[in-house]
Design a protein around this motif. Structure first.
Motif, PDB file in Angstrom:
ATOM      1  N   GLN A  88     106.620 105.507  52.416  1.00  0.00           N
ATOM      2  CA  GLN A  88     108.080 104.906  52.346  1.00  0.00           C
ATOM      3  C   GLN A  88     109.058 105.687  51.670  1.00  0.00           C
ATOM      4  O   GLN A  88     108.499 106.604  50.718  1.00  0.00           O
ATOM      5  N   ASP A  98     113.206 102.737  62.072  1.00  0.00           N
ATOM      6  CA  ASP A  98     113.611 103.860  61.383  1.00  0.00           C
ATOM      7  C   ASP A  98     115.389 103.834  61.368  1.00  0.00           C
ATOM      8  O   ASP A  98     115.959 104.750  61.170  1.00  0.00           O
ATOM      9  N   ARG A 100     112.553 103.403  56.173  1.00  0.00           N
ATOM     10  CA  ARG A 100     112.141 104.562  57.073  1.00  0.00           C
ATOM     11  C   ARG A 100     113.368 105.661  57.445  1.00  0.00           C
ATOM     12  O   ARG A 100     112.996 106.728  57.758  1.00  0.00           O
TER      13      ARG A 100
END
Length: 194
Positions: free
Chosen positions: A13, A51, A74
């Protein structure tokens, strides 16, 4: 949401730590659309699995008797996402730190900007053993994580792990892996990239 508990993170992360930050201002500085409050589990899951999402904490107590707002996701690891701690420090008017760790590739990074000045940056790729960035001198938190006082390509061996990133985060601001199960001071806010 007042019965929510915090959920820790850190492995695989990336996150920002903003000293005395405001969650809404952090989302705005990142150019993200504020999707509103969410329970911690749902917010951390979104930040880890997608993401294009970032979860932002309310202010949390941390190092140096100050509060820290953490922004995790992300999205901050994407190649097309530029995380400029100096620019964010200028926009937010405070200290900004960036941390990233990914145990599969053994990629570990941290950066720190204070008063709109880059104080420190470090990057490491364990698959190759390469130090990819080194600016400034390691402070006590970094030295306790095993970094040498100086670095030259020819004669310095560096070995950094995910735990070292969390150790530096704890010394500078807050180790997010230790949040699990603690009462939440409020909900997370989730931001989306457009």
């Amino acid at each position: 949401m007042d019965t929510d508990v915090m959920v820790g993170f850190g492995g695989k992360q990336a996150w920002l730590a903003v000293r005395d930050g405001d969650p809404g201002k952090v989302l705005a500085a990142l150019g993200l659309r504020d999707l509103g409050p969410v329970h911690w589990r749902a917010g951390i899951d979104l930040a880890h699995l997608r993401d294009d999402r970032v979860a932002v904490t309310p202010p949390l107590p941390g190092a140096r008797d100050t509060s820290w707002v953490l922004a995790v996701g992300r999205y901050l690891l994407r190649p097309d996402t530029v995380v400029d701690v100096v620019e964010l420090s200028a926009r937010l008017g405070t200290e900004v730190q960036f941390f990233a760790t990914h145990r599969v590739t053994e990629t570990h990074r941290w950066q720190r900007a204070v008063a709109v000045e880059l104080v420190r940056t470090f990057g490491y790729v364990g698959q190759t053993g390469d130090v990819t960035s080194w600016h400034g001198d390691p402070d006590p938190a970094e030295r306790s994580a095993g970094l040498p006082a100086t670095f030259t390509d020819e004669d310095t061996t560096v070995l950094v792990s995910e735990q070292d990133v969390l150790r530096v985060a704890d010394g500078w601001s807050l180790d997010p892996s230790g949040l699990d199960g603690r009462p939440a001071p409020g909900p997370l806010r989730v931001g989306a990239a457009d």
